[in-house]
Motif scaffolding. Sequence first.
Motif, short mmCIF file in Angstrom:
data_model
loop_
_atom_site.label_atom_id
_atom_site.label_comp_id
_atom_site.label_asym_id
_atom_site.label_seq_id
_atom_site.Cartn_x
_atom_site.Cartn_y
_atom_site.Cartn_z
N LEU A 68 0.88 -1.21 -0.02
CA LEU A 68 -0.03 -0.10 -0.07
C LEU A 68 1.00 1.14 -0.13
CD1 LEU A 68 -2.68 -0.69 2.86
CD2 LEU A 68 -3.22 -0.63 0.20
N PHE A 69 1.70 1.27 0.59
CA PHE A 69 2.84 2.31 0.95
C PHE A 69 3.99 2.70 -0.13
CE2 PHE A 69 1.05 1.57 4.91
CZ PHE A 69 0.82 2.90 5.66
N ALA A 70 4.05 1.38 -0.69
CA ALA A 70 5.04 1.62 -1.88
C ALA A 70 4.16 2.15 -3.15
CB ALA A 70 5.58 0.36 -2.45
N ILE A 71 2.93 1.53 -3.38
CA ILE A 71 2.06 1.82 -4.35
C ILE A 71 1.50 3.40 -4.21
CG2 ILE A 71 -0.15 1.50 -5.42
CD1 ILE A 71 0.26 -1.75 -4.96
N GLY A 72 1.28 3.72 -3.12
CA GLY A 72 0.95 5.34 -2.92
C GLY A 72 2.10 6.09 -2.56
N SER A 73 3.17 5.82 -2.85
CA SER A 73 4.43 6.60 -2.36
C SER A 73 4.38 7.96 -2.94
CB SER A 73 5.65 5.87 -2.60
OG SER A 73 6.12 5.58 -3.74
N ASP A 74 3.90 8.18 -4.23
CA ASP A 74 4.20 9.30 -4.83
C ASP A 74 2.95 10.43 -4.40
OD1 ASP A 74 6.09 8.60 -6.68
OD2 ASP A 74 4.63 8.33 -8.25
N VAL A 75 1.99 9.91 -3.78
CA VAL A 75 1.15 10.78 -3.18
C VAL A 75 1.02 11.03 -1.65
CG1 VAL A 75 -0.63 10.52 -5.24
CG2 VAL A 75 -0.93 9.28 -3.21
N LEU A 76 1.55 10.06 -1.12
CA LEU A 76 1.49 10.19 0.56
C LEU A 76 2.51 11.24 0.92
CD1 LEU A 76 1.48 6.00 1.37
CD2 LEU A 76 -0.20 8.12 1.75
N GLU A 77 3.78 11.15 0.40
CA GLU A 77 4.61 12.19 0.73
C GLU A 77 4.97 12.51 1.93
OE1 GLU A 77 2.61 15.56 -1.39
OE2 GLU A 77 3.60 14.91 -3.21
N GLY A 78 5.05 11.68 2.91
CA GLY A 78 5.30 11.86 4.28
C GLY A 78 4.85 10.65 5.31
N PRO A 79 4.81 10.92 6.50
CA PRO A 79 4.43 9.58 7.41
C PRO A 79 3.02 9.39 7.40
CG PRO A 79 5.21 11.83 8.63
CD PRO A 79 5.40 11.95 7.43
N SER A 80 2.65 8.25 7.33
CA SER A 80 1.37 7.79 6.98
C SER A 80 1.18 6.36 7.83
CB SER A 80 0.87 7.66 5.60
OG SER A 80 1.55 8.69 4.71
N VAL A 81 -0.13 6.05 7.98
CA VAL A 81 -0.59 4.95 8.91
C VAL A 81 -1.78 4.32 8.24
CG1 VAL A 81 0.18 5.71 11.14
CG2 VAL A 81 -2.17 6.13 10.26
N THR A 82 -1.69 2.98 8.26
CA THR A 82 -2.90 2.29 7.57
C THR A 82 -3.99 2.57 8.63
OG1 THR A 82 -1.54 0.59 6.78
CG2 THR A 82 -3.84 -0.01 6.95
N VAL A 83 -5.17 2.89 8.30
CA VAL A 83 -6.51 3.02 9.04
C VAL A 83 -7.57 1.95 8.65
CG1 VAL A 83 -6.04 5.43 9.57
CG2 VAL A 83 -7.58 4.73 7.51
N SER A 84 -7.46 1.20 7.43
CA SER A 84 -8.32 0.27 6.87
C SER A 84 -7.58 -0.68 6.04
CB SER A 84 -9.51 0.77 6.36
OG SER A 84 -10.38 -0.36 5.88
N PHE A 85 -7.79 -1.82 6.12
CA PHE A 85 -7.21 -3.10 5.33
C PHE A 85 -8.22 -3.98 5.05
CE2 PHE A 85 -4.62 -6.84 4.57
CZ PHE A 85 -3.59 -6.30 3.52
N ASN A 86 -8.27 -4.70 3.80
CA ASN A 86 -9.32 -5.65 3.71
C ASN A 86 -8.52 -6.64 2.72
OD1 ASN A 86 -11.91 -4.54 4.61
ND2 ASN A 86 -11.22 -3.13 3.20
N ALA A 87 -8.54 -8.07 2.79
CA ALA A 87 -7.98 -8.97 2.09
C ALA A 87 -8.76 -10.25 1.86
CB ALA A 87 -6.87 -9.43 2.88
N GLU A 88 -8.84 -10.64 0.59
CA GLU A 88 -9.31 -11.83 0.15
C GLU A 88 -8.36 -12.82 -0.46
OE1 GLU A 88 -11.92 -8.52 0.30
OE2 GLU A 88 -10.73 -9.14 -1.55
N PHE A 89 -8.26 -13.82 0.26
CA PHE A 89 -7.28 -14.90 -0.38
C PHE A 89 -7.82 -15.72 -1.63
CE2 PHE A 89 -6.24 -14.34 4.27
CZ PHE A 89 -4.92 -14.08 4.00
N THR A 90 -7.16 -15.96 -2.46
CA THR A 90 -7.61 -16.60 -3.78
C THR A 90 -6.81 -17.67 -4.04
OG1 THR A 90 -6.40 -15.36 -5.16
CG2 THR A 90 -8.45 -14.55 -4.55
N ALA A 91 -5.94 -18.00 -3.47
CA ALA A 91 -4.85 -19.20 -3.75
C ALA A 91 -3.73 -19.21 -2.74
CB ALA A 91 -4.34 -19.33 -5.24
#
Length: 144
Positions: A68-91
Amino acid sequence: MGKIPGERLTGYQSWDGTDPFEDHAGPFFFKRTETGEVICAFEATPTHCNGGGFLHGGALMTFADFSLFAIGSDVLEGPSVTVSFNAEFTAAGRAGTIVEARGEVVQNTGSMVFLRGQVYSREEEGERILLNFSGIVKRVKRRP
């Protein structure tokens, strides 16, 4: 200087500094392609597996959170925290493979960035999706 990736991850890099949990769970890496896309990766080893011999779901979710942080690095521009996370396992994944993640910023508001992506294994047969993920990352202000 960040962690050094193995030979199978040539072209990848890590962030400078440390993240004790990610350093213990990974190591995880990322690279930016010529088109600007961010791809994250790690080499799956037996230490990433559960008692059944498959990649542990917690390891995959930790990697997706890193992504999440690597993909969003261009727009995050500084310290950030995850406030919500969802995942679905497929294999199920296995040791000995390269595990990668790709994704995108869905929306960027004043304080929140919404992202989604997929974790997949790179195998001889091709790519296999292991996990779909999405999350919300909140920018935080630096304290004096």
